[in-house]
Enzyme design. Sequence first.
Site, PDB file in Angstrom:
ATOM      1  N   CYS A  17       0.842  -1.215   0.000  1.00  0.00           N
ATOM      2  CA  CYS A  17       0.000   0.000   0.000  1.00  0.00           C
ATOM      3  C   CYS A  17       0.871   1.256   0.000  1.00  0.00           C
ATOM      4  O   CYS A  17       0.544   2.247  -0.664  1.00  0.00           O
ATOM      5  CB  CYS A  17      -0.905   0.025   1.237  1.00  0.00           C
ATOM      6  N   ASP A  57      42.870  -4.404   9.682  1.00  0.00           N
ATOM      7  CA  ASP A  57      44.073  -3.588   9.809  1.00  0.00           C
ATOM      8  C   ASP A  57      44.658  -3.906  11.192  1.00  0.00           C
ATOM      9  O   ASP A  57      43.930  -4.341  12.091  1.00  0.00           O
ATOM     10  CB  ASP A  57      43.703  -2.109   9.702  1.00  0.00           C
TER      11      ASP A  57
END
Length: 684
Positions: free
Chosen positions: A14, A384
Amino acid sequence: MKEHKITGLSCGHCALKLEEQIQQLPGGERAKVQFNSSKIVLDEQMDMDSVRSILSTENVRLESDGEPTGPNWLMIGLYVSVASFIAALFTERMLNSTYVSIAFYAVATIASGYSTFLKGLRNLTKLKFDINTLMTVALVGAVAIGEWKEAALVAILFGINELLESYGMEKARRSMESLLKVAPKEALLLRDGTTEVISIEELAEDDVVLVKTGQKIPSDGVVVYGKSSVNEAAITGESLPVEKEDGETVFGGSINNEGVLHVKITKTYNQSALSKILALVQEAQESKTPTELFINRFANYYTPIIMIVSALVMFVPPLLFNGPWGEWFYQGLAVLIVGCPCALILSSPIAILSGITVNARNGILIKGGAYLEQLGKIEVIAFDKTGTLTLGEPHVVADQAFHPDFYRIAYAIEKSSSHPLAKAVVARCREMGTEEIEADEITTVSGQGITAAVDQKVFRLGNEKIIGNTHISEDVKGVIDRFKEEGNTIVLVASETEILGVFAIADEIRKESTDIISMLHKKGIRETVMLTGDHPTVAEKVAKMTGVSSFFGGLLPEDKVNQVKSLKRHGKVAMIGDGINDAPALATADLGIAMGKGTDSAIETADIVLMQDHLGKLPDAVQVSRKVNRIIKWNIGLSLGLKLLALLLTIPGWLTLWIAILSDMGATILVTLISLTVLLHNRK
């Protein structure tokens, strides 16, 4: 563009239809109807009466401009329907009055099904086929063949279905809205010795605000007076207090636990970390995942196919096999109801919204449902080293004294230095309870270290170059070589005649890193890889201590990018870094995760930000995302499986209208409840 809160929006399909219609209005090209957050974004120049008229076709109302929400007509209609249905059963069985019972059945059908019927009729005139169209045809067909009881029961069950859909989305929305309420509203501005209450939007940089016990800090700033512990859960998801004093940074939305703080504002609220986090969380609600986009596309084809199958069921058996028309027409109507894609459309959004909410509570900012879904598919995580697996701060990991004055001399030389290695040495000396003495004639020797006079004697502190021709015994050389082989930076302290001692310094590994890597492997991450620019010897040491599967050292930023590309050949890859120097690798990975604690670069660079600035909540985020992905698959399987079972009942002719609607409602109930279990994650 202006944002309006809306009520009554319980159907994702809707919302799409309303958006399409509003976009056709003058000035409505950029209009957005946001199903997950129950909001509508409109151009301020738009004709609001026209917008209201379109919204009313789906019983949706504006709330943000002051329009009253009114009663819950769906609930009232259901009460009337159920009462009328019971009255119909009573009159049919006890009074044996067919006409009176039909009248009650009609009231029950109209009370629950009138809005669906009106929407369906409008869709039929426009040749649009959706849930309402299917239900309208089914209700009209049932009444046409005299199945009043079935029509009433279908209308009631469909009404309950809509109510459940609405409840599920509202539950998820309320959970999200409670998260967004952490933003402060006012600030206590200090000006010329007096205080003034102002809105946080009026705060400017360099304003000084007073924050009393229990109050929220209005925006990012620096403490200029006072000392207190601060709850930063709004930013990091961790409720343990953090001590703050003069010069310390504080975040908007965090709570002052005790005492009084004077905070100098460094960012206006709109530029603060909290504001950006909340804005991104809101945007994340409306982003569509690949699964959701597929479901929406599938639903567009699914509904017309169901109508074709229904027509075949109605007409093929009577025309080709002499089946009774009434019986097969009834079966065809039941097929229409089975075809309602309510549960299928709900398979994903409630679970996605719940997953984003749970992670945001934990201080994990996920910028969209697509990234949440992707996190659940990750097989390889690349880290890292500096600032991620390690603290990014030098730390004395080992030392060896060859003279009683070793720590005393080192402390005297380094205590006034701001160099990171000096700070590590000073911290170790204080840990040893070293006596504090003064050094004179301190001279920095570039690339080597420092010379200084202590007790009128000259001492040297630094790398091997600083000691010059000072004799090194075999024992001392053995210690130095061992420390270097372990990947440490060496700091020597020497007099003019002998080596007093050696410090081995390395980047301190985060306490949680080893456990986190182990937990990630247990959660199903196949491989963990460390990528670093440090020397391979240092990389190997950290890799062994943390337990990562493999490592690569001596990498430049472009080398990290190439390694990520290589890893992607073996599965979905996430890259975790600090969001600044790792930006190329973060962008190359399937998923970029930044360590940030509210820093702008981290928030802007990555797909996911760990606001705690450590890896502690990462396994939890992986677990939540995988749970969401599992739930979505289960939901799709359940919604389609129950429908398939119901459709198979047409073969022996056992499918009834109420079994059809129950199959759809059962799927909706299960999909909603299963999706909401995500909100219970980590709640005892």
